[in-house]
Design an enzyme around this catalytic site. Sequence first.
Site, short mmCIF file in Angstrom:
data_model
loop_
_atom_site.label_atom_id
_atom_site.label_comp_id
_atom_site.label_asym_id
_atom_site.label_seq_id
_atom_site.Cartn_x
_atom_site.Cartn_y
_atom_site.Cartn_z
N SER A 36 0.10 44.76 -6.35
CA SER A 36 -0.92 44.79 -7.40
C SER A 36 -1.87 43.61 -7.24
CB SER A 36 -0.26 44.82 -8.78
OG SER A 36 -1.09 45.49 -9.70
N LYS A 52 1.88 53.95 -12.32
CA LYS A 52 1.95 52.61 -12.91
C LYS A 52 3.09 52.56 -13.91
CE LYS A 52 0.28 48.57 -12.35
NZ LYS A 52 0.26 47.96 -11.03
#
Length: 586
Positions: free
Chosen positions: A385, A189
């Site tokens: 996402s 991330k």
Amino acid sequence: MRFLGNVLATIIGIFVFFMLFFFGIVIVGAIFGSESEVVTVKSDSVIELNLDGIQNDYAGKYKDPWVSIFSDNKSIGLVDIINAIEKAKMDSDIKGISILNDNSSLGMAQSKAVRDALEDFKKSGKFIMAYANSYSQKEYYLNSVANTIYINPVGDMDFKGLSAEIMFFKDFQEKSGLKLEVIRHGKYKSAVEPFIANEMSDANREQTTALLTSVWNSVVADISKSRNISVIKLNEIADGLLARTPEMAKSQKLVDIIAYEDIYHSAIKKALKVKNDDDYNKVSITDYAQKIATTSQTFDSTNEIAIIYAQGEILSGEGDVTVIGEGSMRRSLQEARKNKKVKAIVLRVDSPGGSALTSDLIWREIELTKKVKPIVVSMGNYAASGGYYIACNANSIFAEANTITGSIGVFGVLPNFTALATKIGINTEQVQTHQNAANYSPFVPIDEKFKAVTLESVEHIYKTFVTRVAEGRKMTFAQVDSIAQGRVWTGSQALKIGLVDKIGGLDDAIVKAAALAKVKSYSTQNYPEYEKNLNDLFANLPFAKSKAAFIKEEIGEENYFILQQVKKLQARSGIQASIPFQININ
């Protein structure tokens, strides 16, 4: 005093009269002006394909007719452009397409969709010719579909492969006292990596390299097919910068003719059998698309496939053509679900993600709708996402080879100015009735207990996210977790690991949806219809737009883009399921 009062009343009356008169003229002009513009396509015409100003797949429509009147009724989306190219294939008045100095802001997946439509157009036997003073890599990718490619004698070509540049701010934060407290889940991330490190992590370098390589491979595969040059040779050209001048580009067979624009137009006249001294008939792609979109069509079938466009960052609220909001999305899914004519739904996703909560609300509406009618997802430039969150439970998922997807991870960022405040002599104290009564303050050091509670929330959302994907894709939690952790994938990579079902565009997804619904004859209906109020209406007037136009003119396009990204960060609230970075390929 009475005299002054009368004078003031007269002035106010005159002012109100002129304001009402002005708005009356604007309204009448908007109503009748829109009806007076009729696009006429003459015989033996050439479409000029310039996609400057086309950004979104869907141009949008509004429930309130007044908003539609004041909106830009010439607004065209990419789907309208592609539909126009498909119609032009069979239009006897259209003899060819000219790609002239095209400078679009389309993403790679969108460029691929246009390119595929142009490839199909060529099957009609009609010509496609391209001319540019210079070619960026993205422009050349689209233009390489042409039968004949021209370049200006003093132009240049950018063909060198892809790269990414990321700035890191850890030392800056320590020196300035402006700190961002990061809470995340997922080793990939990397949205927050610039704030916690001074250099790229091995995990981030691995995914970025793989991502760029995959996108590049899909680009050169298409160019190789159109130009009949091997992929190996194209990579040699890129490595050695062997096409940087017009002469070098021609020697490498990337372009066909080096000439000025007047020679290019003469070649089109010759193809049309028009005298060199005469002008040839041409129509812009936006005008032609507008004509096609406003031409009434009859359909034999009452069956419909609903196409719901989810484009932009995911935020709370109504949403619009550049923002995905739960208001318009949930309402569109409900309307399509209840409409008996609608037999199946295609969800067109072009989003880097955003609010985790809003993503889950949309996911829930899709879950309810899927029980009634089949849903197929078509991915555009991004479905990452939160964008993947709202796609994962569809019956089938299509992506372009160069779509950016995955990024199954969660993060939170909390700004903290304690160090800066201390440097300049500001001290903040808190008084509270209970141990956890105080909200987070950027002017006091972050409390470890608060940090732990927030991390717990991040972990909970991550587990929910992975569970949603596992259930939607019929995988185990461990299988999804191994390819999640915030890692970003291209469409071609996602196909191999089970995150998507097929490589294909919007048309392929529509065909699949019809097959799942077991219908052969159908029309399509676009959603959402956005609900706008008076403030939104007047924001579309020319004088209300001048602020953005003025800022863009003063600080330049690139700086304005950075400003927009800062505004997006300010608009975010709550825990985010968002792609780690934005990719722009020139």
